[in-house]
Enzyme design. Structure first.
Site, PDB file in Angstrom:
ATOM      1  N   HIS A 112     -10.270  -4.997  -3.187  1.00  0.00           N
ATOM      2  CA  HIS A 112      -9.059  -5.238  -2.546  1.00  0.00           C
ATOM      3  C   HIS A 112      -8.946  -5.743  -1.152  1.00  0.00           C
ATOM      4  CE1 HIS A 112      -9.952  -0.994  -2.372  1.00  0.00           C
ATOM      5  NE2 HIS A 112      -9.288  -0.888  -1.309  1.00  0.00           N
ATOM      6  N   ASN A 127     -12.781  -3.112   2.642  1.00  0.00           N
ATOM      7  CA  ASN A 127     -14.014  -2.049   2.769  1.00  0.00           C
ATOM      8  C   ASN A 127     -15.034  -1.912   1.498  1.00  0.00           C
ATOM      9  OD1 ASN A 127     -12.512  -0.935   5.056  1.00  0.00           O
ATOM     10  ND2 ASN A 127     -11.268   0.333   3.745  1.00  0.00           N
ATOM     11  N   ASP A 132       0.910  -1.227  -0.024  1.00  0.00           N
ATOM     12  CA  ASP A 132       0.031   0.135   0.183  1.00  0.00           C
ATOM     13  C   ASP A 132       0.939   1.290   0.126  1.00  0.00           C
ATOM     14  OD1 ASP A 132      -3.307   0.421   0.926  1.00  0.00           O
ATOM     15  OD2 ASP A 132      -1.733   2.247   0.939  1.00  0.00           O
ATOM     16  N   ILE A 133       0.424   2.263  -0.745  1.00  0.00           N
ATOM     17  CA  ILE A 133       1.357   3.441  -0.930  1.00  0.00           C
ATOM     18  C   ILE A 133       1.146   4.274   0.333  1.00  0.00           C
ATOM     19  CG2 ILE A 133      -0.576   5.056  -2.157  1.00  0.00           C
ATOM     20  CD1 ILE A 133       1.533   5.508  -4.095  1.00  0.00           C
ATOM     21  N   VAL A 178     -11.002   3.077  -3.499  1.00  0.00           N
ATOM     22  CA  VAL A 178     -10.783   2.574  -4.945  1.00  0.00           C
ATOM     23  C   VAL A 178     -11.900   1.438  -5.417  1.00  0.00           C
ATOM     24  CG1 VAL A 178      -9.077   1.434  -6.389  1.00  0.00           C
ATOM     25  CG2 VAL A 178      -8.327   3.122  -4.788  1.00  0.00           C
ATOM     26  N   HIS A 205      -7.077  -5.751   2.236  1.00  0.00           N
ATOM     27  CA  HIS A 205      -6.091  -5.090   2.905  1.00  0.00           C
ATOM     28  C   HIS A 205      -5.395  -6.092   3.866  1.00  0.00           C
ATOM     29  CE1 HIS A 205      -6.931  -0.605   2.337  1.00  0.00           C
ATOM     30  NE2 HIS A 205      -8.036  -0.926   2.049  1.00  0.00           N
TER      31      HIS A 205
END
Ligand code: AMP
Length: 120
Positions: free
Chosen positions: A100, A87, A30-31, A96, A102
């Site tokens: 995905h 989420n 993750d950025i 986004v 996390h």
């Protein structure tokens, strides 16, 4: 479904710190990490939210969890433990719209995540 930044990462049009890749899934850091270890596991198939899953996607979403534990074992934090979160939509904090998972690890994580007193 409109294209998201994750499609660009899948297509290698923008860079990402990739940890794992196979025909169905991709995992990358993750950025904006929220824990000492924070990466995302995404399906290559674009599915906007959990609500957009069909029963045919069950194995694919299960695979994302297998990828999470595979990386956890490889990186040595599986036994200490980790958290997976997906989420959904505004109240879930989704930003986004390509599902995905996390994966957060590296220290004891707080629980519950929702601290505000519930008004009933
Ligand atoms: P969510 O808020 O659950 O939709 O999570 C989206 C996550 O994607 C956030 O944790 C972002 O930090 C992460 N993110 C957004 N753009 C990138 C990117 N280019 N590379 C890696 N992670 C990203």
């Amino acid at each position: 479904m409109s294209e998201t930044i994750f499609t660009k990462i899948i297509n290698k049009e923008i860079p990402a710190d990739i940890l794992y890749e196979d025909d169905e899934a991709l995992a990358f850091k993750d950025i904006n990490p929220q824990a000492p270890v924070h990466f995302l596991v995404i399906p290559k198939k674009p599915i906007a939210t959990i609500n957009d899953m069909t029963k045919e996607d069950n194995a694919l979403v299960g695979h994302l969890h297998w990828v999470a534990s595979h990386i956890a074992k490889e990186q040595g934090f599986a036994q200490d433990g980790f958290r997976t979160v997906m989420n959904c939509n505004e109240h879930g904090g989704q930003t986004v719209y390509h599902i995905h998972l996390h994966v957060l690890a590296g220290k004891p994580l707080g629980w519950p995540p929702y601290q505000e007193k519930l008004k009933v």
